[in-house]
Design an enzyme around this catalytic site. Structure first.
Site, mmCIF file in Angstrom:
data_model
loop_
_atom_site.group_PDB
_atom_site.id
_atom_site.type_symbol
_atom_site.label_atom_id
_atom_site.label_comp_id
_atom_site.label_asym_id
_atom_site.label_seq_id
_atom_site.Cartn_x
_atom_site.Cartn_y
_atom_site.Cartn_z
ATOM 1 N N TYR A 139 1.060 -1.611 0.131
ATOM 2 C CA TYR A 139 0.110 -0.033 -0.301
ATOM 3 C C TYR A 139 1.006 1.280 0.186
ATOM 4 O O TYR A 139 0.396 2.769 -0.545
ATOM 5 C CB TYR A 139 -1.087 -0.025 1.618
ATOM 6 C CG TYR A 139 -2.174 0.551 0.952
ATOM 7 C CD1 TYR A 139 -3.154 1.230 -0.133
ATOM 8 C CD2 TYR A 139 -2.616 1.717 2.175
ATOM 9 C CE1 TYR A 139 -4.049 1.507 -0.303
ATOM 10 C CE2 TYR A 139 -3.365 2.910 2.460
ATOM 11 C CZ TYR A 139 -4.490 2.534 0.649
ATOM 12 O OH TYR A 139 -5.274 3.403 1.094
ATOM 13 N N LYS A 150 -2.950 8.686 3.254
ATOM 14 C CA LYS A 150 -3.958 7.952 4.183
ATOM 15 C C LYS A 150 -4.049 8.960 5.363
ATOM 16 O O LYS A 150 -4.972 9.102 5.813
ATOM 17 C CB LYS A 150 -4.488 7.149 3.810
ATOM 18 C CG LYS A 150 -5.268 6.237 2.563
ATOM 19 C CD LYS A 150 -6.048 7.147 1.955
ATOM 20 C CE LYS A 150 -7.697 6.209 1.143
ATOM 21 N NZ LYS A 150 -8.238 7.351 0.883
#
Ligand code: 0WE
Length: 256
Positions: free
Chosen positions: A156, A163
């Site tokens: 990720y 995020k």
């Protein structure tokens, strides 16, 4: 009488019928909200039109590249003219260059880092700021996040860092806009089978991992994200701001 009756909203991030943004738009619509939509790039215009026009052929559908200030100004100019006010805003937009989601995090280029943060985190600040003058009776801003913001999810990578920035932006925006009764929250969703997840190596194993290890022993349904976003948009959530709400079948509580 739905709990969002009389509220007007704008939805950023519909790409197709599987988009989280579309699930939330349907829930907001069913709760009585009147919605406008933006789409990213000519390629997605037809898709978004086809979906959004199921809410009426007069639905406002506008192009918006969230990395362009002119696009954002144009969108909120038109939404202001059409709606006169705004209560709901959904941010369901993220992008990092594909290569940056494949190799090691340590290999992240300056440009991939910049683009990921611009599109996925700064855009929340930019569109929220543009929405503030329209949110005269307060409002609810909802942004989508993921667990990779707080713990390492292999591959990720820079999206996790972006995020984390998005969640921090949510808190600072919540502080700034609280006095105007504008609330800003994130929904941290479990992995969803969307266009953004397609082609990500090991994604179906990730869904199986949630089934095996989450307290609820299952994955999350799109309509469950819709239900949470509807709650966050409603007056029932009037004292909730700056939060990250996990809609992840409980996965986030686990230590092993
Ligand atoms: O936030 C996301 C993915 C967002 C995303 C997806 C892509 C794919 C195509 C951002 N940028 C791009 N760029 C592309 O070129 N998720 C929460 C879904 C996701 O993505 C992962 C995951 C999960 C979960 C990537 C690696 C590992 C896990």
């Amino acid at each position: 009488m739905g709990i969002l009756e009389g509220k007007q909203g704008i939805v950023f991030g519909v790409a197709n019928k599987r988009s989280i943004a579309w699930a939330i738009a349907q829930a907001w619509h069913q709760a009585g909200a009147k919605l406008a939509f933006t789409y990213q790039g000519e390629r997605l215009r037809e898709n978004v039109q086809e979906l959004a026009e199921t809410f009426g052929s007069d639905t406002l559908i506008l192009p918006c590249d969230v990395s362009k200030d002119e696009d954002i100004a144009s969108v909120f100019g038109k939404v202001g003219a059409a709606f006169g006010g705004l209560s709901l805003l959904l941010h369901s937009v993220a992008f990092a260059p594909r290569e940056s989601l494949e190799g090691d995090f340590v290999s992240t280029t300056r440009e991939a880092f910049r683009v990921a943060h611009d599109v996925s985190a700064y855009s929340l600040v930019a569109i929220t700021r543009a929405a503030v003058p329209l949110m005269k009776d307060g409002g609810s801003v909802v942004a989508m996040s993921y667990y990779g913001a707080e713990k390492v999810v292999p591959r990720y990578n820079v999206m996790g860092v972006a995020k984390a920035a998005l969640e921090a932006c949510t808190r600072y925006l919540a502080y700034d806009l609280g006095p105007k009764r504008i609330r800003v929250n994130c929904i941290s969703a479990g992995p969803m089978n969307t266009l953004a997840a397609r082609g990500i190596a090991g994604f179906s194993e990730m869904l199986k991992h949630y089934e095996a290890h989450s307290p609820l022993k299952r994955n999350v349904l799109p309509e469950e994200l819709g239900a949470t976003a509807t709650f966050l948009g409603s007056d029932g959530a009037a004292a909730i701001t700056g939060q990250v709400i996990y809609v992840d079948a409980g996965y986030q509580i686990m230590g092993m």
